[in-house]
Write a protein that holds these residues in place. Structure first.
Motif, PDB file in Angstrom:
ATOM      1  N   ILE A  64       8.044 -41.579 -70.821  1.00  0.00           N
ATOM      2  CA  ILE A  64       7.780 -40.406 -69.979  1.00  0.00           C
ATOM      3  C   ILE A  64       8.053 -40.825 -68.539  1.00  0.00           C
ATOM      4  O   ILE A  64       7.214 -41.442 -67.886  1.00  0.00           O
ATOM      5  CB  ILE A  64       6.338 -39.902 -70.142  1.00  0.00           C
ATOM      6  CG1 ILE A  64       6.032 -39.618 -71.619  1.00  0.00           C
ATOM      7  CG2 ILE A  64       6.103 -38.655 -69.306  1.00  0.00           C
ATOM      8  CD1 ILE A  64       4.586 -39.254 -71.894  1.00  0.00           C
ATOM      9  N   GLY A  65       9.221 -40.517 -68.042  1.00  0.00           N
ATOM     10  CA  GLY A  65       9.622 -41.027 -66.725  1.00  0.00           C
ATOM     11  C   GLY A  65       9.646 -39.978 -65.648  1.00  0.00           C
ATOM     12  O   GLY A  65      10.465 -40.042 -64.735  1.00  0.00           O
ATOM     13  N   PHE A  66       8.782 -39.011 -65.753  1.00  0.00           N
ATOM     14  CA  PHE A  66       8.887 -37.783 -64.972  1.00  0.00           C
ATOM     15  C   PHE A  66       8.985 -38.008 -63.462  1.00  0.00           C
ATOM     16  O   PHE A  66      10.054 -37.876 -62.870  1.00  0.00           O
ATOM     17  CB  PHE A  66       7.695 -36.881 -65.304  1.00  0.00           C
ATOM     18  CG  PHE A  66       7.846 -35.470 -64.836  1.00  0.00           C
ATOM     19  CD1 PHE A  66       8.566 -34.564 -65.565  1.00  0.00           C
ATOM     20  CD2 PHE A  66       7.258 -35.060 -63.654  1.00  0.00           C
ATOM     21  CE1 PHE A  66       8.717 -33.260 -65.140  1.00  0.00           C
ATOM     22  CE2 PHE A  66       7.394 -33.767 -63.217  1.00  0.00           C
ATOM     23  CZ  PHE A  66       8.125 -32.860 -63.956  1.00  0.00           C
ATOM     24  N   THR A  67       7.880 -38.361 -62.815  1.00  0.00           N
ATOM     25  CA  THR A  67       7.806 -38.328 -61.346  1.00  0.00           C
ATOM     26  C   THR A  67       8.811 -39.261 -60.683  1.00  0.00           C
ATOM     27  O   THR A  67       9.660 -38.838 -59.890  1.00  0.00           O
ATOM     28  CB  THR A  67       6.379 -38.693 -60.877  1.00  0.00           C
ATOM     29  OG1 THR A  67       5.451 -37.808 -61.503  1.00  0.00           O
ATOM     30  CG2 THR A  67       6.269 -38.571 -59.371  1.00  0.00           C
ATOM     31  N   VAL A  68       8.734 -40.558 -60.993  1.00  0.00           N
ATOM     32  CA  VAL A  68       9.584 -41.536 -60.316  1.00  0.00           C
ATOM     33  C   VAL A  68      11.033 -41.390 -60.769  1.00  0.00           C
ATOM     34  O   VAL A  68      11.964 -41.602 -59.983  1.00  0.00           O
ATOM     35  CB  VAL A  68       9.067 -42.970 -60.565  1.00  0.00           C
ATOM     36  CG1 VAL A  68       9.902 -43.983 -59.807  1.00  0.00           C
ATOM     37  CG2 VAL A  68       7.604 -43.082 -60.138  1.00  0.00           C
ATOM     38  N   SER A  69      11.267 -40.999 -62.023  1.00  0.00           N
ATOM     39  CA  SER A  69      12.640 -40.783 -62.498  1.00  0.00           C
ATOM     40  C   SER A  69      13.308 -39.645 -61.736  1.00  0.00           C
ATOM     41  O   SER A  69      14.487 -39.743 -61.356  1.00  0.00           O
ATOM     42  CB  SER A  69      12.637 -40.476 -63.998  1.00  0.00           C
ATOM     43  OG  SER A  69      12.296 -41.613 -64.753  1.00  0.00           O
ATOM     44  N   LEU A  70      12.575 -38.549 -61.516  1.00  0.00           N
ATOM     45  CA  LEU A  70      13.123 -37.440 -60.733  1.00  0.00           C
ATOM     46  C   LEU A  70      13.404 -37.871 -59.299  1.00  0.00           C
ATOM     47  O   LEU A  70      14.415 -37.466 -58.707  1.00  0.00           O
ATOM     48  CB  LEU A  70      12.156 -36.257 -60.752  1.00  0.00           C
ATOM     49  CG  LEU A  70      12.035 -35.496 -62.080  1.00  0.00           C
ATOM     50  CD1 LEU A  70      10.936 -34.455 -61.985  1.00  0.00           C
ATOM     51  CD2 LEU A  70      13.349 -34.854 -62.470  1.00  0.00           C
ATOM     52  N   LEU A  71      12.516 -38.690 -58.739  1.00  0.00           N
ATOM     53  CA  LEU A  71      12.725 -39.185 -57.373  1.00  0.00           C
ATOM     54  C   LEU A  71      13.982 -40.038 -57.296  1.00  0.00           C
ATOM     55  O   LEU A  71      14.826 -39.848 -56.412  1.00  0.00           O
ATOM     56  CB  LEU A  71      11.503 -40.003 -56.924  1.00  0.00           C
ATOM     57  CG  LEU A  71      11.639 -40.725 -55.575  1.00  0.00           C
ATOM     58  CD1 LEU A  71      11.878 -39.737 -54.452  1.00  0.00           C
ATOM     59  CD2 LEU A  71      10.414 -41.572 -55.296  1.00  0.00           C
ATOM     60  N   ILE A  72      14.142 -40.978 -58.222  1.00  0.00           N
ATOM     61  CA  ILE A  72      15.328 -41.833 -58.218  1.00  0.00           C
ATOM     62  C   ILE A  72      16.584 -40.999 -58.457  1.00  0.00           C
ATOM     63  O   ILE A  72      17.647 -41.252 -57.863  1.00  0.00           O
ATOM     64  CB  ILE A  72      15.200 -42.942 -59.282  1.00  0.00           C
ATOM     65  CG1 ILE A  72      14.057 -43.891 -58.911  1.00  0.00           C
ATOM     66  CG2 ILE A  72      16.501 -43.731 -59.420  1.00  0.00           C
ATOM     67  CD1 ILE A  72      13.798 -44.973 -59.937  1.00  0.00           C
ATOM     68  N   GLY A  73      16.469 -39.970 -59.316  1.00  0.00           N
ATOM     69  CA  GLY A  73      17.610 -39.091 -59.548  1.00  0.00           C
ATOM     70  C   GLY A  73      18.051 -38.379 -58.287  1.00  0.00           C
ATOM     71  O   GLY A  73      19.254 -38.245 -58.017  1.00  0.00           O
ATOM     72  N   ASP A  74      17.089 -37.907 -57.493  1.00  0.00           N
ATOM     73  CA  ASP A  74      17.422 -37.260 -56.221  1.00  0.00           C
ATOM     74  C   ASP A  74      18.083 -38.230 -55.248  1.00  0.00           C
ATOM     75  O   ASP A  74      18.965 -37.851 -54.476  1.00  0.00           O
ATOM     76  CB  ASP A  74      16.164 -36.666 -55.589  1.00  0.00           C
ATOM     77  CG  ASP A  74      15.701 -35.402 -56.303  1.00  0.00           C
ATOM     78  OD1 ASP A  74      16.512 -34.804 -57.016  1.00  0.00           O
ATOM     79  OD2 ASP A  74      14.512 -35.034 -56.157  1.00  0.00           O
ATOM     80  N   LEU A  75      17.647 -39.483 -55.287  1.00  0.00           N
ATOM     81  CA  LEU A  75      18.236 -40.480 -54.400  1.00  0.00           C
ATOM     82  C   LEU A  75      19.628 -40.894 -54.863  1.00  0.00           C
ATOM     83  O   LEU A  75      20.527 -41.133 -54.044  1.00  0.00           O
ATOM     84  CB  LEU A  75      17.328 -41.715 -54.335  1.00  0.00           C
ATOM     85  CG  LEU A  75      15.936 -41.513 -53.724  1.00  0.00           C
ATOM     86  CD1 LEU A  75      15.118 -42.783 -53.831  1.00  0.00           C
ATOM     87  CD2 LEU A  75      16.041 -41.069 -52.269  1.00  0.00           C
ATOM     88  N   ALA A  76      19.820 -40.983 -56.182  1.00  0.00           N
ATOM     89  CA  ALA A  76      21.114 -41.423 -56.719  1.00  0.00           C
ATOM     90  C   ALA A  76      22.180 -40.344 -56.596  1.00  0.00           C
ATOM     91  O   ALA A  76      23.327 -40.625 -56.242  1.00  0.00           O
ATOM     92  CB  ALA A  76      20.946 -41.839 -58.183  1.00  0.00           C
TER      93      ALA A  76
END
Length: 408
Positions: free
Chosen positions: A350-362
């Motif tokens: 479950i990678g919700f919060t930090v995964s979405l953050l990294i996705g926005d940065l990438a």
């Protein structure tokens, strides 16, 4: 009524609102409540973004506010990611420091297994993401770290709901795993996803950071002094080009690892759980799918498939694989059942919060960013359901065992 009785009655009336606020804060500190609020915010964003009023959602998300002179004329989505999420990382840093000084991470022998599992649980998902993109002929390799992160709030919330009879060692294993995972994810954000670095404001940020460290030791109860100093630190880190959530980490790590570390975490966690993380999820999770055809199209994209493969398969292979190997050939993790380990490994997907953050940065905007959100939401949902099924069945077994022992 006697004067003393009047005073006592008045004092009780004054304490009642404080007690209600304290009870409300205790409710918000529960893993289940934080996870539910996070889920509700994400669902609300998805419903609005795919409704007839979706333009209103995107207009709100992109509405800019803030002083241009300080380069802080940011969209609401950016304020949520850079500002509110810094509060979340402040709490994470406090938890990290307490665990390293007084908690499970203090003893490296007992913490070695979840630490190694956390590392493998980052490497394998990254390799899975890269592998899918290589096979598909895609060059979107900058998103390799998206499936590497674990959402502590969501994972612990699912475990709290379905695992009341599971061994306490399992929750400690997941907590330690997720804490180390967050530490590595923070490092990745600071090192990999910093596009440009300005040294002058970065060096200048050390001054308010040092002042914060001194104040928190000298005047720990005077929070009205700490907040503006922390804000100045955040502004300078943001100006330096590093993702501003790193300021939250730095501020948390300079808090002394005594009773004040726990008190600050106790005080800030309700705001983090009820406001910071849900608001970020609301602005990050809202993707306009475009109906069933749009969803189907997105699920065929290499970025989406790579994230799903990383979260669902990579996490299990990395975490459960290395843990069971260590369990087989060493004395570590001997108290953990293999199925319990597999269930926890799925929850770590479950990678919700930090995964979405990294996705926005990438991937800064565009169609790829939408594919990222769909991949994170889909992979996290699959991992949560599969992990909940396995651990739910295991919970029934433990419950029957407890009932049998009680009946004897």
């Amino acid at each position: 009524m006697q004067p003393d009785a009047v005073i006592t009655h008045a004092a009780k009336n004054e304490r009642q609102p404080k007690r209600k606020i304290a009870k409300f804060g205790d409710v918000l500190r529960q893993d289940v409540v934080g996870g539910v609020l996070l889920l509700l915010a994400a669902v609300a964003a998805l419903v609005w973004a795919n409704s007839a009023w979706s333009d209103g959602y995107h207009a709100l998300r992109n509405w800019t506010v803030g002083p241009e002179a300080l380069h802080l004329n940011l969209s609401l989505a950016a304020w949520a990611a850079d500002g509110l999420l810094a509060i979340f990382f402040f709490v994470v840093a406090l938890e990290l420091k307490r665990e390293f000084v007084h908690g499970e991470l203090r003893d490296m022998r007992s913490a070695s297994t979840p630490i190694i599992a956390a590392v493998c649980g980052i490497v394998l998902p990254a390799l899975a993401y890269i592998g899918v993109n290589v096979l598909a002929g895609s060059n979107a390799y900058e998103g390799w770290a998206i499936p590497a992160a674990t959402d502590i709030a969501f994972a612990l919330a699912v475990l709290a709901v379905i695992g009341r009879n599971l061994p306490s060692s399992l929750r400690i294993f997941l907590l330690t795993l997720a804490v180390v995972d967050d530490l590595i994810a923070i490092t990745i954000i600071a090192v990999v996803y910093t596009a440009s670095l300005s040294f002058a404001p970065l060096v200048a940020a050390l001054v308010p950071l040092a002042l914060f460290a001194w104040l928190v030791r000298r005047y720990p109860t005077r929070w009205w002094l700490l907040i503006p100093v922390g804000v100045v630190t955040w502004v300078l880190v943001h100006e330096a080009g590093i993702h501003a959530t790193i300021a939250g980490v730095a501020l948390g790590l300079v808090v002394p690892a005594d009773q004040w570390c726990e008190r600050y975490e106790h005080a800030v966690r309700p705001f983090s759980a009820a406001v910071a993380v849900p608001v970020f999820a609301f602005f990050a999770a809202g993707v306009t799918v475009g109906g069933l055809s749009g969803l189907t199209q997105s699920l065929t994209e290499p970025v989406t498939l790579g994230i799903i493969a990383g979260l669902v398969l990579g996490k299990v292979l990395g975490i459960a694989g290395i843990t069971l190997l260590l369990k087989r050939f060493t004395s570590s993790a001997s108290e953990l059942h293999p199925l319990d380990v597999c269930g926890v490994a799925l929850l770590a997907g479950i990678g919700f919060t930090v995964s979405l953050l990294i996705g926005d940065l990438a991937f800064d905007g565009g169609a790829v960013a939408d594919h990222v959100r769909i991949g994170v939401l889909t992979g996290s949902l699959i991992s949560a359901i599969c992990g909940a099924v396995i651990l739910g069945l295991r919970n029934r077994i433990y419950k029957r065992r407890e009932e049998a022992v009680t009946a004897q």
